[in-house]
Design an enzyme around this catalytic site. Sequence first.
Site, PDB file in Angstrom:
ATOM      1  CB  CYS A   2     -15.083  -9.970  -4.723  1.00  0.00           C
ATOM      2  SG  CYS A   2     -13.889  -9.540  -3.866  1.00  0.00           S
TER       3      CYS A   2
ATOM      4  NE  ARG B  53      -4.286  -1.844   1.894  1.00  0.00           N
ATOM      5  CZ  ARG B  53      -5.393  -1.553   1.752  1.00  0.00           C
ATOM      6  NH1 ARG B  53      -5.594  -0.202   1.105  1.00  0.00           N
ATOM      7  NH2 ARG B  53      -6.307  -2.386   1.223  1.00  0.00           N
TER       8      ARG B  53
ATOM      9  CG  ASP C 147     -12.893   9.697  -8.861  1.00  0.00           C
ATOM     10  OD1 ASP C 147     -13.602   9.904 -10.011  1.00  0.00           O
ATOM     11  OD2 ASP C 147     -12.151   9.919  -8.104  1.00  0.00           O
TER      12      ASP C 147
ATOM     13  CD  GLU D  89      -9.076  -0.962  -0.103  1.00  0.00           C
ATOM     14  OE1 GLU D  89      -8.252  -0.837   0.641  1.00  0.00           O
ATOM     15  OE2 GLU D  89     -10.006  -1.534  -0.057  1.00  0.00           O
TER      16      GLU D  89
ATOM     17  CG  HIS E  87     -18.094 -10.673   2.121  1.00  0.00           C
ATOM     18  ND1 HIS E  87     -16.790 -11.577   2.155  1.00  0.00           N
ATOM     19  CD2 HIS E  87     -19.341 -10.641   2.248  1.00  0.00           C
ATOM     20  CE1 HIS E  87     -17.746 -11.361   3.704  1.00  0.00           C
ATOM     21  NE2 HIS E  87     -18.576 -11.281   4.137  1.00  0.00           N
TER      22      HIS E  87
ATOM     23  CD  GLU F 143      -4.495  -4.908   2.906  1.00  0.00           C
ATOM     24  OE1 GLU F 143      -4.921  -4.754   2.306  1.00  0.00           O
ATOM     25  OE2 GLU F 143      -3.788  -4.265   3.125  1.00  0.00           O
TER      26      GLU F 143
END
Length: 812
Positions: free
Chosen positions: A781, A471, A569, A512, A779, A501
């Site tokens: 997904c 990240r 975005d 994400e 969730h 993660e």
Amino acid sequence: KSLRTQKIVYVCCGEDHTAALTKEGGVFTFGAGGYGQLGHNSTSHEINPRKVFELMGSIVTQIACGRQHTSAFVPSSGRIYSFGLGGNGQLGTGSTSNRKSPFTVKGNWFPYNGQCPPDTDSEEYFCVKRIFSGGDQSFSHYSNRQNCGPPDDFRCPDPSKQIWTVNEALIQKWLSYPSGRLPVEIANEIDGTFSSSGCLNGSFLAVSNDDHYRTGTKFSGVDMNAARLLFHKLIQPDHPQISQQVAASLEKNLIPKLTSSLPDVEALRFYLTLPECPLMSDSNNFTTIAIPFGTALVNLEKAPLKVLENWWSVLEPPLFLKIVELFKEVVVHLLKLYKIGIPPSERRIFNNFLHTALKVLEILHRVNEKSGQIIQYDKFYIHEVQELIDIRNDYINWVQQQAYGMLADIPVTICTYPFVFDAQAKTTLLQTDAVLQMQMAIDQAHRQNVSSLFLPVIESVNPCLILVVRRENIVGDAMEVLRKTKNIDYKKPLKVIFVGEDAVDAGGVRKEFFLLIMRELLDPKYGMFRYYEDSRLIWFSDKTFEDSDLFHLIGVICGLAIYNFTIVDLHFPLALYKKLLKKKPSLDDLKELVPDVGRSMQQLLDYPEDDVEETFCLNFTITVENFGATEVKELVLNGADTAVNKQNRQEFVDAYVDYIFNKSVASLFDAFHAGFHKVCGGKVLQLFQPNELQAMVIGNTNYDWKELEKNTEYKGEYWAEHPTIKIFWEVFHELPLEKKKQFLLFLTGSDRIPILGMKSLKLVIQSTGGGEEYLPVSHTCFNLLDLPKYKDKETLRSKLIQAIDHNEGFSL
């Protein structure tokens, strides 16, 4: 062709010669001239029309041809002239000699001038009304001085004199008969009119002026309003018998006679006017009239079709739209029949019908694009296509046709005519194409892995494109992996792993990843993009220190997002999507990106006075900021010395727009473009309009929260009327807009709506064990929400807001 510009109003024929009368009163003859019947003072034959010079200076209003002779009438003198074979006295000259040039017919004729001739005792004088010739005879209809009146005048086209031409008087006559069986003579009149394209062509000429004489490759000479009004007056529900007779005449006589090659450009006018007939839009007539008419249109040879396209290109938008809507309705009608079921014996003819209707739309679409869009491109969209055909299956059939040619049992593929697809259908196409490419890439990886078991020199590969990123260093890690990635690997499904993660990427982790990396790449700290405060949009910065690799990476990321069905975005103007689809940005794009500059450019173009140079004091340069200093750039060669004036102001605006969107950022955009098309290029992408591509990349904000609730599914103990579900939706609808968007981000990985709309955003809510102290869990997904069984509204509101405020990361 040589007579086309002569304003011909009347034609008559002998056995082997022809005479034509012009509106100005001139006479042209051609054909056999052995007896002098052409009037050229010779017995030569004439292959091309030639003017009778002996009649020049006189205004002829009537002509008539016998077998081998010709007559002409001049009302100003009252005289009849004749020439040609005279062996039976048919020339009326007092002898049986032939005449090679016009000679006066004997008789006491007086000119018509609106006054009765003077009274004379010695002789009776006569006023000619009409002349006729036939065989070896000549006739004249005349009146004496007491009953004189104006002679017939063929120079003024009068529909009432042409028995088979539609006019209002004739329509009133037909409509005067009550409903029921039509009298034979009326049925014959209607049949005679609607069995001849020439009669219909003559019905809608622009008779109020000389326009119809100018009929040519660029101008039809047809009064389309007259066509529409006359058709609508004639085809009325109160007179079904007339409609039936017209339909029968069109179906059995007129349309079957249409050929691919036409005698003259004027014969094409029928193709322009018939779509205005209401019978064409009646679904009962689609297979008997509309489709056969479309077949004749599609079968036109190249030259007449080009003329028809020219005429279409200058039609008023509503008239052009009428033809487009007609054949769209035909396509929908056929597809509905196909969905119900077509017997195998009729499939071939059904495919021909569908092909014809779509081919006509293809021709109309080509005309529309070449003419700078007479109607909006989306007027060609057939929105029912999604419901009536399986787009995925249609695309696969189309791919097979592209690869192997037309196969016997494959129907017409709508993908051959992509202009009928709306944005949602195109998105389905693109997703189908991506799934096929992904499957091919996976299959190839599997084959390579199988080979590696037996041949150690062959390296095994992962069937997915794996990105392992931290990240805190998401850009650097992604760059490192993507730099080493082969082009073929971009076509594999993308899987993302965040270091530390434990989430397995079934779509949510990927969402994400795109959200975080685009946020990082577009951060001002990199200086790669310039932010425009007025529009809140970004554009490539021509003053960046970053190399083109990063722009290439952004292009790859955008391509991967589309390819893997993920919204990103991006705050770019529409110009970016235009350039990706090889369309030129315009002043409208400048107005979107830099509104104040765009408005100034429009003021420059709209300034009405001639003193543009003195008022605006501009030259062909642009002032740009360069790290605190200003720099002047020339837009054209010697731009600093070229003043902007009334004549060149459009060139200045075009050059300004070109500099902002093209020249100044060429190398950066080229890198972005290459990265994007490396992943997401191809035929299907080119089907999109720029605004459709933009909506697919960044989604939209057409929120319909009631639709979201209606489409939500429930699992476990929950159903729509469960107490917890009822208070959940009460809380949700009371949230402010920003919190609702945060909820979407929390649950789906994006706060924007896919191009397919809110109905495609299927949420699932399931019950979980434990008590009210637990938080809701998403969730991403699967757009799945684990919702504990909260009993009161305030607890649910508190826990929901707490959850959606912490919407990053995949650990509990």
